[in-house]
Design an enzyme around this catalytic site. Structure first.
Site, PDB file in Angstrom:
ATOM      1  NE  ARG A 147      -1.025  -2.962   3.515  1.00 51.93           N
ATOM      2  CZ  ARG A 147      -2.191  -3.196   4.131  1.00 51.93           C
ATOM      3  NH1 ARG A 147      -3.303  -3.322   3.432  1.00 51.93           N
ATOM      4  NH2 ARG A 147      -2.250  -3.336   5.445  1.00 51.93           N
ATOM      5  CE  LYS A 205      11.835  -1.701 -17.612  1.00 49.96           C
ATOM      6  NZ  LYS A 205      10.857  -2.571 -17.108  1.00 49.96           N
TER       7      LYS A 205
END
Ligand code: PLP
Length: 380
Positions: free
Chosen positions: A46, A195
């Site tokens: 993490r 995107k």
């Protein structure tokens, strides 16, 4: 080195352990330590993971940022950035903003006491100083989603600096190939890597880059502490996408030019919103702050019924939310991506259709739109 070279090599030396040319997917949650606290720079995934580090270094380089932070989604990057400020602080946001950003601001942060003012792209560009007064954070997209307005990033950056506010620019629509907001004075550049950067509609991710070491240190702490981090495979997919970003963007822009010209000449289309058109109000500004005009475009037809009918009757264009993939997408913002702004101060026009122009044959894209527009007329 030039953009295209950095997109392929930055942060990606051959793997020191094996010589693998492509950065491996380090699918591990933890890393062995030789002694307590003695390790090779990684202790828990993490906090950091080598695949994610490669993505952070590469994308930071493309944005001309000294520091990069990858997130599990664009929204994860946004919520983490919002932790740089405190309840009671004022945020000035461009009013034509991604629906999910508005939803977060109005339904998550406003009830906690954060204060938001929404300003039109034009007001923000031309009267930046008056509009950012009292702000701690200024939030800009350019070009905006879904109306393709253009904001004068350099003017807003100067005004934000004068009042000590942080300027965040969501660069998802433009990509660093077309626009680098940090060079225009922004403090933080943000992406939905879902995107254009991933580019193949197969991953969800986010990114925040900055040149300010204090902001970077805080973002690194927040990234670890809030935990919206991408996994190694998702990091790898975005990293792979970056390698072809330049050639894909060239083609997106070329196809958009062809589609815009077709739509402009079509009798059923009342207005085409694309900054590449000389009559677009933001054309000159876009020409100054962007390398080209991008693959996102919206257009108006006569009625909501016609818009809704049209988006359901294309074949090459897929009816779907999201954008920036190699395939062309069509959608109805008012009922889809921007449904969350429907009751807000800046609802998307109901007769608006949004296109994400892909990299297929431009002719096939035009033929399909022409056929769908004709079929819509036949049904009307
Ligand atoms: N910013 C813009 C301009 C977007 O279009 C989107 C998603 O559509 C986001 C941010 C949010 O990104 P994500 O869906 O990766 O969380």
């Amino acid at each position: 080195m030039d953009f295209e070279t950095r997109a392929i090599h930055a942060g990606q030396e051959p793997d020191p352990a094996t010589g693998a040319v492509i950065t491996p997917i380090y699918q591990t949650s933890t890393f062995a330590q030789e002694a307590v606290g003695v390790h090779k720079g990684y202790d828990y995934a993490r906090v950091a993971n080598p695949t994610r580090t490669a993505l952070e270094v590469c994308l930071a380089s493309l944005e001309n940022a000294a520091h990069g932070h990858a997130f599990a989604s664009g929204v994860g990057a946004t919520s983490t950035i919002m932790h740089l400020i405190d309840p009671g602080d004022r945020v000035v946001c461009v009013n034509d903003v991604y629906g999910g950003t508005y939803r977060m601001f109005s339904q998550v942060y406003e009830p906690k006491g954060y204060r938001f003012s929404y300003v039109t792209p034009d007001e923000l560009s031309t009267e930046a100083a008056a509009n950012v007064e009292g702000a701690r954070l200024v939030w800009v997209e350019s070009p905006t989603n879904p109306l393709l307005n253009v904001v004068d990033i350099a003017a807003v950056a100067r005004a934000a600096k004068d009042v000590g506010a942080l300027l965040v620019v969501d660069n998802t629509f433009a990509t660093p190939y077309l626009q680098t907001p940090l060079d225009l004075g922004a403090d933080i550049v943000l992406h939905s890597t879902t995107k254009y950067l991933g580019g193949h509609s197969d991953v969800v991710g986010g990114f925040a880059g900055t040149n300010d070491p204090t902001i970077a240190e805080r973002l690194r702490f927040l990234q670890k502490s809030l935990g919206a981090v991408p996994g190694p495979f998702d990091s790898w997919l975005v990293l792979r996408g970056l390698k072809t970003l330049a050639v894909r963007m060239e083609r997106h822009c070329y196809n958009a030019r062809v589609v815009a010209a077709f739509l402009q000449a079509h009798p059923r289309v009342t207005q085409v919103l694309w900054p590449g058109l000389p009559e677009h109000p933001g054309h000159e500004l876009a020409a100054r702050q962007m390398r080209d005009f991008g693959g996102m475009m919206s257009f108006l037809v006569e009625s909501e019924e016609e818009a809704v009918d049209l988006v359901s009757h294309t074949e090459v264009w897929t009816l779907a939310e999201s954008l920036g993939g190699v395939e062309s997408l069509i959608e109805h913002p008012a009922r889809m991506t921007h449904a969350s702004t429907a009751t807000g101060p800046f609802a998307a026009p109901t007769n608006l259709v949004r296109l994400s122009v892909g990299i297929e044959s431009a002719e096939d894209l035009v033929v399909d739109l022409d056929r769908a527009l004709a079929a819509t007329r036949a049904r009307a």
